[in-house]
Design a protein around this motif. Structure first.
Motif, PDB file in Angstrom:
ATOM      1  N   VAL A 259      10.224   0.265   9.785  1.00  0.00           N
ATOM      2  CA  VAL A 259       8.794   1.085   9.914  1.00  0.00           C
ATOM      3  C   VAL A 259       8.467   1.003   8.140  1.00  0.00           C
ATOM      4  N   LEU A 260       7.280   0.196   8.218  1.00  0.00           N
ATOM      5  CA  LEU A 260       6.888   0.309   6.744  1.00  0.00           C
ATOM      6  C   LEU A 260       5.266   0.858   6.537  1.00  0.00           C
ATOM      7  N   SER A 261       5.293   2.434   6.202  1.00  0.00           N
ATOM      8  CA  SER A 261       3.120   2.673   6.794  1.00  0.00           C
ATOM      9  C   SER A 261       3.181   3.631   5.481  1.00  0.00           C
ATOM     10  N   LEU A 262       2.211   2.698   4.727  1.00  0.00           N
ATOM     11  CA  LEU A 262       1.233   2.643   3.489  1.00  0.00           C
ATOM     12  C   LEU A 262       0.174   2.476   3.473  1.00  0.00           C
ATOM     13  N   SER A 263      -0.443   3.129   4.678  1.00  0.00           N
ATOM     14  CA  SER A 263      -2.166   3.350   4.296  1.00  0.00           C
ATOM     15  C   SER A 263      -2.730   4.308   3.929  1.00  0.00           C
ATOM     16  N   SER A 264      -3.924   4.593   3.675  1.00  0.00           N
ATOM     17  CA  SER A 264      -4.177   5.864   2.735  1.00  0.00           C
ATOM     18  C   SER A 264      -3.478   5.683   1.854  1.00  0.00           C
ATOM     19  N   ASN A 265      -3.490   5.079   0.933  1.00  0.00           N
ATOM     20  CA  ASN A 265      -3.131   5.053  -0.650  1.00  0.00           C
ATOM     21  C   ASN A 265      -4.013   4.306  -1.337  1.00  0.00           C
ATOM     22  N   PHE A 266      -3.872   3.892  -2.653  1.00  0.00           N
ATOM     23  CA  PHE A 266      -4.126   3.528  -3.593  1.00  0.00           C
ATOM     24  C   PHE A 266      -3.630   2.338  -4.330  1.00  0.00           C
ATOM     25  N   PHE A 267      -2.230   2.151  -3.598  1.00  0.00           N
ATOM     26  CA  PHE A 267      -1.642   1.529  -4.091  1.00  0.00           C
ATOM     27  C   PHE A 267      -2.726  -0.441  -4.092  1.00  0.00           C
ATOM     28  N   ARG A 268      -2.499  -1.239  -5.108  1.00  0.00           N
ATOM     29  CA  ARG A 268      -3.402  -2.473  -5.790  1.00  0.00           C
ATOM     30  C   ARG A 268      -2.202  -3.824  -6.036  1.00  0.00           C
ATOM     31  N   GLY A 269      -2.663  -4.861  -6.254  1.00  0.00           N
ATOM     32  CA  GLY A 269      -2.447  -5.808  -6.261  1.00  0.00           C
ATOM     33  C   GLY A 269      -1.983  -6.379  -5.258  1.00  0.00           C
ATOM     34  N   THR A 270      -1.459  -8.038  -5.306  1.00  0.00           N
ATOM     35  CA  THR A 270      -1.793  -8.696  -4.598  1.00  0.00           C
ATOM     36  C   THR A 270      -0.253  -9.003  -3.311  1.00  0.00           C
ATOM     37  N   VAL A 271       0.011  -8.607  -2.707  1.00  0.00           N
ATOM     38  CA  VAL A 271       1.640  -8.617  -1.606  1.00  0.00           C
ATOM     39  C   VAL A 271       1.245 -10.148  -0.858  1.00  0.00           C
ATOM     40  N   PRO A 272       2.364 -10.700  -1.253  1.00  0.00           N
ATOM     41  CA  PRO A 272       1.957 -12.048  -0.604  1.00  0.00           C
ATOM     42  C   PRO A 272       3.149 -12.157   0.254  1.00  0.00           C
ATOM     43  N   LEU A 273       2.610 -12.962   1.250  1.00  0.00           N
ATOM     44  CA  LEU A 273       3.099 -12.986   2.817  1.00  0.00           C
ATOM     45  C   LEU A 273       4.490 -13.038   2.469  1.00  0.00           C
ATOM     46  N   ASP A 274       4.707 -14.464   2.162  1.00  0.00           N
ATOM     47  CA  ASP A 274       6.514 -14.396   1.777  1.00  0.00           C
ATOM     48  C   ASP A 274       7.647 -13.376   1.441  1.00  0.00           C
TER      49      ASP A 274
END
Length: 325
Positions: A259-274
């Motif tokens: 489980v990785l839950s990071l919703s509703s923050n201000f994280f930025r940048g590109t997250v590649p699917l790989d």
């Protein structure tokens, strides 16, 4: 099953040491004379539909080791000052109407290993003397009204389970709060008002499997952390904070993560699917409502499978194509 009230004749059994009446419909108050049983080591009365106010003196029976009053929603009371040497090992008051503050003298209970006070009406700061409970293994104060800063638990080296969620705790979270707690498996500090930045050390605790820090006021960047590939972490929930910057690369090296839950923050940048694809054990992934771009255009994206994935939340992640999962 038996029903109440508790007969007065019980008071004549002066050498009674063990009372276990769980899950009976007693529908009565707890007799004051229980405090006169000087040999009483065990008193368990969970789910008995108890009423009224629990006699404080019972807490102070010198040889009492196990006290369970949980799931008696009409039972009220408060925790008294403890004598210099107490024998209590387990106190369970969850799902009752117990209220008031926790006394500083809780530290006199040097044998205390399990303290369950969830879903009560406790308030005031948690005493700093909790740090002296060297045998504490399990602590649940969730769903109360505790205020003030998070206490330090540096003396509680045996602590495995810590739940202080859904209170009114404030202040910073530091490395010192958890330093040396190598046995800690579960931390839930969700739904408080904790603030400041997250210490990377919390992700490096050697036994930690589940970390819940949702719905606080944490800010700043989440730093890279060590030993990610060997981490036992399977759950990280940082939802609904004010965290920013890039998601640390080390988060995608935690192979056991489910489980990785990071919703509703201000994280930025590109997250590649790989990068996400390294987490092959994921059952829940939540990245919604940040300033992220999830890039599913990689030519290698089809090689990643998530056989256990059952919840995927990528709202506002600027997807240009749906990932081939």
């Amino acid at each position: 099953r038996i029903s109440g009230p508790i007969d007065e004749s019980l008071s004549k059994l002066h050498f009674l040491s063990f009372i276990r009446l769980d899950q009976n419909n007693l529908s009565t108050t707890v007799p004051e004379y229980f405090a006169n049983f000087s040999n009483l080591t065990t008193l368990t009365l969970s789910s008995c539909n108890l009423q009224g106010t629990f006699p404080k003196r019972i807490f102070q029976v010198p040889v009492l080791e196990f006290l369970d009053l949980s799931t008696n929603k009409l039972l009220s009371g408060s925790i008294p000052i403890f004598p210099q040497i107490g024998s209590l090992r387990t106190i369970s008051l969850s799902y009752t109407k117990f209220s008031g503050s926790l006394p500083d003298t809780i530290s006199n209970l040097q044998n205390l290993s399990r303290l369950e006070l969830s879903n009560c009406n406790f308030s005031e700061p948690i005493p700093s003397t909790m740090a002296n409970l060297t045998n504490l293994v399990y602590l649940d104060f969730s769903f109360n009204n505790f205020t003030g800063s998070l206490p330090y638990f540096q003396g509680a080296k045996k602590l495995i389970y810590l739940d202080l969620s859904r209170n009114g705790l404030t202040g910073l979270l530091s490395r010192a709060h958890f330093e040396g707690l190598s046995e800690l498996v579960y931390i839930n500090l969700g739904n408080n008002s904790l603030n400041g930045s997250l210490p990377a050390y919390i992700f490096e605790l050697p036994s930690l499997k589940q970390l819940f820090l949702y719905s606080n006021q944490f800010v700043g960047q989440v730093d890279e952390f060590r030993n990610a590939s060997s981490s036992p972490l399977d759950t990280v929930d940082l939802t609904n904070n004010h965290l920013n910057g890039s998601i640390p690369k080390s988060m995608f090296e935690v192979g056991r993560l489910k489980v990785l839950s990071l919703s509703s923050n201000f994280f930025r940048g590109t997250v590649p699917l790989d990068l996400i694809g390294r987490l092959s054990n994921l059952s829940r992934l939540e990245l919604s409502y940040n300033n992220l771009t999830v890039d599913a255009s990689s030519s290698n994206s089809t090689s990643f499978t998530f056989p256990q994935l059952n919840i995927l939340k990528l709202a506002s992640c600027r997807l240009q194509k749906f990932p081939d999962l």
